[in-house]
Design an enzyme around this catalytic site. Structure first.
Site, PDB file in Angstrom:
ATOM      1  N   LYS A   1       0.828  -1.207   0.000  1.00 38.84           N
ATOM      2  CA  LYS A   1       0.000   0.000   0.000  1.00 38.84           C
ATOM      3  C   LYS A   1       0.866   1.262   0.000  1.00 38.84           C
ATOM      4  O   LYS A   1       0.631   2.186  -0.784  1.00 38.84           O
ATOM      5  CB  LYS A   1      -0.935   0.014   1.212  1.00 38.84           C
ATOM      6  CG  LYS A   1      -1.940   1.169   1.182  1.00 38.84           C
ATOM      7  CD  LYS A   1      -2.669   1.320   2.500  1.00 38.84           C
ATOM      8  CE  LYS A   1      -1.858   2.104   3.496  1.00 38.84           C
ATOM      9  NZ  LYS A   1      -2.591   2.446   4.734  1.00 38.84           N
TER      10      LYS A   1
ATOM     11  N   ASP B   1      -6.653   1.094   1.035  1.00 36.81           N
ATOM     12  CA  ASP B   1      -6.655   1.168   2.497  1.00 36.81           C
ATOM     13  C   ASP B   1      -8.039   0.741   2.995  1.00 36.81           C
ATOM     14  O   ASP B   1      -8.854   0.229   2.233  1.00 36.81           O
ATOM     15  CB  ASP B   1      -6.298   2.584   2.963  1.00 36.81           C
ATOM     16  CG  ASP B   1      -7.385   3.603   2.641  1.00 36.81           C
ATOM     17  OD1 ASP B   1      -8.318   3.283   1.869  1.00 36.81           O
ATOM     18  OD2 ASP B   1      -7.311   4.727   3.169  1.00 36.81           O
TER      19      ASP B   1
END
Length: 212
Positions: A120, A138
């Site tokens: 991420k 997320d």
């Protein structure tokens, strides 16, 4: 969700916010990298508060190395998990200085090899600092993608892979910013604000409301 709906969904989000970006405050790829590492399980507001003090004093890998781990902690102690994060940031700075001349690498493999950097974080840096059409999933994006029916998946990687397939190319670069902001301010976890949602009619959420 059908392709026409997906195109319309992003068209509306773009109309609402033509130039979306992260809410983390940064001026260089390195500052962004550190801020994203610090943002794990923390709010952007909290990270910005700490880096507002840190970056005027140390905003390069060498400068943070010069602070040392304890010195860095004094600036980021208001952020959750700051002990582990300080250790990771120092280790990352050391690698950047020794292997990359103090610059942030532009490859996913090199970024993910840095301490405290996962997929991420690498996606955020590649997208926001270097303009690549990556999608960093997320908790907000995971929720929005599943709740709306845009890109349902059992885990963040499944959602990311689905988004990469279904998001039209013209929206790919900004897609994760639109979805994060939508999840943060409208499609909230506990009480989504469906009546003021611009994509309400496109959404597959079974419990959505249309009136206040």
């Amino acid at each position: 969700m059908k392709r026409e709906k997906i195109t319309e969904l992003f068209r509306r989000l773009r109309e609402l916010n033509p130039t979306p970006t992260t809410e983390l405050v940064y001026t260089t790829p390195f500052e962004l990298l550190v801020s994203v590492i610090l943002s794990a399980q923390a709010t952007d507001v909290g990270v910005n508060k700490a880096t507002r003090r840190l970056y005027p004093v140390a905003n390069t890998p060498q400068a943070i190395l010069d602070l040392g781990e304890e010195g860095l902690k004094s600036y980021i102690s208001t952020i959750g998990l700051y002990n582990a994060k300080a250790k990771n940031v120092i280790a990352t700075c050391r690698i950047l200085v020794e292997r990359y001349g103090g610059e942030v690498p532009r490859s996913r493999e090199a970024l993910e090899a840095l301490p405290g950097v996962g997929r991420k974080t690498a996606n955020v840096v590649l997208n926001t600092a270097f303009g690549e059409p990556t999608i960093a999933v997320d908790t907000h994006i995971f929720r929005v993608a599943n709740r709306t029916g845009l890109a349902p998946g059992a885990n963040v990687r499944a959602v990311e892979d689905k988004l990469e397939k279904v998001v039209p190319e013209e929206f790919r670069k900004d897609a994760h910013h639109w979805l994060i902001l939508h999840g943060r301010y409208v499609c909230k976890a506990r009480k989504p604000e469906c009546p003021r949602c611009v994509i309400n009619d496109l959404c597959a959420y079974r419990h959505k409301t249309v009136t206040l």
